[in-house]
Design a protein around this motif. Structure first.
Motif, short mmCIF file in Angstrom:
data_model
loop_
_atom_site.label_atom_id
_atom_site.label_comp_id
_atom_site.label_asym_id
_atom_site.label_seq_id
_atom_site.Cartn_x
_atom_site.Cartn_y
_atom_site.Cartn_z
N LEU A 1 42.72 33.72 47.74
CA LEU A 1 44.04 33.96 47.18
C LEU A 1 44.13 35.29 46.44
N ALA A 2 43.02 35.71 45.86
CA ALA A 2 43.00 36.98 45.13
C ALA A 2 41.56 37.47 45.05
N GLY B 1 51.28 32.87 41.57
CA GLY B 1 51.64 32.92 42.97
C GLY B 1 52.55 31.79 43.39
N ASP C 1 55.12 32.75 46.31
CA ASP C 1 55.03 33.32 47.66
C ASP C 1 53.92 34.34 47.74
N ARG C 2 53.76 35.13 46.68
CA ARG C 2 52.70 36.13 46.61
C ARG C 2 51.69 35.67 45.56
N THR C 3 50.43 36.05 45.76
CA THR C 3 49.37 35.58 44.87
C THR C 3 48.55 36.76 44.38
N GLY C 4 48.14 36.69 43.12
CA GLY C 4 47.28 37.73 42.58
C GLY C 4 46.99 37.47 41.12
N GLU D 1 57.75 33.74 39.89
CA GLU D 1 58.37 34.55 40.94
C GLU D 1 59.81 34.13 41.18
#
Length: 227
Positions: free
Chosen positions: A90-91, A109, A111-114, A140
């Protein structure tokens, strides 16, 4: 003027000073993680392909782990409950931590992961007898938010997604009502929780996305919580 003798003297001087050069002898730092990845309820944190934290629950700080300071540490986060029956990264990010320091790394996260950039923890309030609070927006869905305590907004501008504030002093202590505000919609209240704030303590108030499109959540964590 012949520069060769001068250059030779400089080289000899540097060579003679090697014994006096101060070298980095190593040291440790403490790091904890908060999993706010709403699409992954349990994650593992790996260092050099070995798990240093297993089954990190959603929206709950892990214990602090000890990492070597002063060198780049590549931290990988994997979903260990992937529905496709294989682990998913995931990151993955490298960081250098200072000696004898405490850090919190927040993973987010929907939709986007970090990772958010590591937060240098302060275990005691920098404001003498006052409580210290840091606001963190991992959502998000709430791209521009804020926090109010007992109806008073804490921050003089909106808090963008994937950002956090410096330490702030709350307007009240003890049992308080904490609201997440939608800055894009005239600071309308998105969700509310009740928490107890102690003087001299340091807290993180986190805006996060609930799993399964469950809306916006709020959580309050002390920096001492994982010691």
């Amino acid at each position: 003027m012949n520069k060769l003798p001068v250059l030779f003297l400089i080289v000899m001087f540097l060579s003679s000073c090697n014994e006096g050069v101060v070298t980095f002898n190593g040291g440790d730092s403490k790091v904890r993680f908060i999993n706010e990845v709403s699409r992954s309820q349990n994650v593992d944190i790996l260092l050099d392909k070995s798990a240093i934290i297993s089954n990190a629950d959603f929206n709950k700080p892990t214990s602090y782990v000890t990492l070597t300071a002063g060198i780049t540490q590549i931290l990988e986060m994997r979903d260990n409950k992937d529905t496709n029956s294989f682990t998913r990264t995931l990151a993955r990010q490298g960081y250098v931590f200072a000696i004898d320091a405490h850090y919190t790394i927040v993973a987010r996260g929907f939709d986007r992961t970090g990772y958010l950039k590591p937060i240098l923890d302060t275990l005691t309030s920098p404001f003498n007898d006052s409580t210290a609070i840091r606001l963190i927006n991992t959502s998000e869905q709430l791209l521009s938010g804020n926090i109010s305590i007992n109806g008073k907004k804490m921050f003089n501008r909106s808090l963008e997604s994937a950002d956090y504030t410096k330490y702030l002093v709350p307007s009240a202590y003890g049992s308080v009502s904490i609201n997440a505000l939608d800055a894009d919609n005239k600071d309308s209240v998105v969700t509310t929780i009740t928490a107890t704030l102690q003087q001299k303590e340091v807290y993180y108030i986190i805006i996060y996305d609930k799993p399964n499109n469950g809306g916006i959540g709020l959580s309050v964590f002390s920096t001492r919580e994982s010691l």
